[in-house]
Design a protein around this motif. Structure first.
Motif, short mmCIF file in Angstrom:
data_model
loop_
_atom_site.label_atom_id
_atom_site.label_comp_id
_atom_site.label_asym_id
_atom_site.label_seq_id
_atom_site.Cartn_x
_atom_site.Cartn_y
_atom_site.Cartn_z
N ASP A 23 29.07 -55.76 52.15
CA ASP A 23 27.67 -55.49 52.48
C ASP A 23 27.40 -54.03 52.84
OD1 ASP A 23 27.06 -58.20 52.08
OD2 ASP A 23 27.52 -58.70 54.16
N GLY A 24 28.05 -53.11 52.12
CA GLY A 24 27.80 -51.70 52.34
C GLY A 24 28.59 -51.06 53.48
N TYR A 25 29.55 -51.81 54.03
CA TYR A 25 30.39 -51.30 55.11
C TYR A 25 31.86 -51.45 54.74
CZ TYR A 25 26.16 -51.29 57.89
OH TYR A 25 24.90 -51.04 58.35
N ALA A 26 32.67 -50.56 55.26
CA ALA A 26 34.11 -50.62 55.01
C ALA A 26 34.88 -50.54 56.31
CB ALA A 26 34.54 -49.47 54.10
N SER A 27 35.89 -51.39 56.44
CA SER A 27 36.87 -51.24 57.51
C SER A 27 37.90 -50.26 56.98
CB SER A 27 37.54 -52.58 57.82
OG SER A 27 36.63 -53.47 58.38
N VAL A 28 38.06 -49.16 57.69
CA VAL A 28 38.95 -48.09 57.24
C VAL A 28 40.13 -47.99 58.20
CG1 VAL A 28 39.16 -45.61 56.77
CG2 VAL A 28 37.06 -46.84 56.16
N GLN A 29 41.33 -48.09 57.65
CA GLN A 29 42.53 -47.94 58.46
C GLN A 29 42.81 -46.46 58.65
OE1 GLN A 29 45.80 -50.43 57.34
NE2 GLN A 29 47.24 -49.32 58.66
N LEU A 30 42.84 -46.03 59.92
CA LEU A 30 43.02 -44.64 60.26
C LEU A 30 44.45 -44.33 60.70
CD1 LEU A 30 39.75 -44.25 62.34
CD2 LEU A 30 40.11 -43.67 59.93
N ARG A 31 45.17 -45.36 61.15
CA ARG A 31 46.55 -45.21 61.59
C ARG A 31 47.31 -46.48 61.24
NH1 ARG A 31 47.32 -43.06 67.57
NH2 ARG A 31 49.35 -43.88 67.02
N GLY A 32 48.63 -46.36 61.23
CA GLY A 32 49.49 -47.52 61.03
C GLY A 32 50.07 -47.59 59.63
N TYR A 33 50.77 -48.68 59.38
CA TYR A 33 51.47 -48.89 58.11
C TYR A 33 50.52 -49.47 57.06
CZ TYR A 33 54.81 -50.79 54.74
OH TYR A 33 55.51 -51.08 53.58
N VAL A 34 50.60 -48.93 55.86
CA VAL A 34 49.80 -49.42 54.74
C VAL A 34 50.58 -49.20 53.44
CG1 VAL A 34 48.55 -47.22 54.41
CG2 VAL A 34 47.48 -49.36 53.69
N ARG A 35 50.38 -50.07 52.46
CA ARG A 35 51.00 -49.90 51.13
C ARG A 35 49.92 -49.41 50.18
NH1 ARG A 35 55.82 -50.92 50.27
NH2 ARG A 35 55.64 -51.27 48.06
N MET A 36 50.28 -48.39 49.39
CA MET A 36 49.32 -47.79 48.46
C MET A 36 50.00 -47.49 47.13
SD MET A 36 47.13 -45.18 50.77
CE MET A 36 45.88 -45.20 49.51
N THR A 37 49.20 -47.43 46.08
CA THR A 37 49.74 -47.00 44.81
C THR A 37 49.76 -45.47 44.77
OG1 THR A 37 47.56 -47.16 43.78
CG2 THR A 37 48.99 -49.06 43.54
N TYR A 38 50.74 -44.94 44.06
CA TYR A 38 50.89 -43.49 43.99
C TYR A 38 51.15 -43.04 42.56
CZ TYR A 38 55.99 -44.11 43.72
OH TYR A 38 57.26 -44.47 43.33
N THR A 39 50.94 -41.76 42.34
CA THR A 39 51.29 -41.12 41.07
C THR A 39 52.25 -39.98 41.37
OG1 THR A 39 49.41 -39.60 41.17
CG2 THR A 39 49.06 -41.67 39.99
N GLY A 40 52.94 -39.54 40.35
CA GLY A 40 53.87 -38.44 40.53
C GLY A 40 55.11 -38.89 41.26
N SER A 41 55.63 -38.00 42.08
CA SER A 41 56.90 -38.26 42.76
C SER A 41 56.71 -38.14 44.27
CB SER A 41 57.94 -37.25 42.28
OG SER A 41 59.15 -37.44 42.95
N LEU A 42 56.98 -39.22 44.98
CA LEU A 42 56.99 -39.20 46.44
C LEU A 42 58.43 -39.31 46.89
CD1 LEU A 42 54.09 -41.59 47.57
CD2 LEU A 42 54.10 -39.11 47.53
N SER A 43 58.69 -38.84 48.10
CA SER A 43 60.03 -38.93 48.68
C SER A 43 59.95 -39.68 49.99
CB SER A 43 60.59 -37.53 48.96
OG SER A 43 60.66 -36.78 47.78
N LEU A 44 61.03 -40.33 50.36
CA LEU A 44 61.10 -40.97 51.66
C LEU A 44 61.09 -39.91 52.74
CD1 LEU A 44 63.82 -43.66 50.94
CD2 LEU A 44 61.36 -44.04 51.21
N GLY A 45 60.49 -40.23 53.87
CA GLY A 45 60.42 -39.29 54.98
C GLY A 45 59.02 -38.72 55.14
N ARG A 46 58.90 -37.74 56.02
CA ARG A 46 57.62 -37.12 56.34
C ARG A 46 57.20 -36.18 55.22
NH1 ARG A 46 53.93 -38.47 59.95
NH2 ARG A 46 55.57 -39.10 61.38
N GLN A 47 55.95 -36.28 54.76
CA GLN A 47 55.42 -35.36 53.76
C GLN A 47 53.90 -35.37 53.76
OE1 GLN A 47 57.17 -37.80 50.28
NE2 GLN A 47 55.71 -36.45 49.36
N LEU A 48 53.32 -34.35 53.14
CA LEU A 48 51.87 -34.26 53.01
C LEU A 48 51.43 -34.98 51.75
CD1 LEU A 48 51.28 -30.48 53.85
CD2 LEU A 48 50.83 -32.45 55.33
#
Length: 114
Positions: free
Chosen positions: A53-78
């Protein structure tokens, strides 16, 4: 993987959402209390979890699974957004710092802690 990070430190907030926002996509601020779908190389403020109905619950912190492109590495990154509601590793110093906890290259999904 024998451990689960699901539910870890989750924080959600409700925003007005543009019609392009769908669950599971990175979003950015578009106005006062409003979010829209990130474009390529945009820095996300969070991930849309539910849209109704025109509103979104947005997760700002915590664990989430997402699709990615390119190459990601385990650990901290931007990361930044990629086209089509995915994420990718940042090519420079802009982006949000996340902890990549698990990768599934067969489905191009990553578990991240925002």
């Amino acid at each position: 993987m024998n451990v689960s990070f699901q539910g870890f430190d989750e924080q959600l907030a409700t925003f007005e959402a543009a019609s392009t926002v769908k669950p599971g996509v990175p979003v950015k601020m578009s106005g006062n209390g409003q979010v829209t779908l990130c474009g390529a190389a945009d820095v996300p403020c969070g991930v849309a979890v539910q849209v109704r109905d025109g509103y979104a619950s947005v997760q700002l912190r915590g664990y989430v699974r997402m699709t990615y492109t390119g190459s990601l590495s385990l650990g901290r990154q931007l990361i930044v957004a990629d086209s089509g509601g995915k994420i990718k590793a940042s090519a420079n110093t802009s982006g949000i710092s996340v902890l990549v906890t698990d990768l599934d290259s067969s489905t191009s999904t990553a578990g991240i802690i925002l």
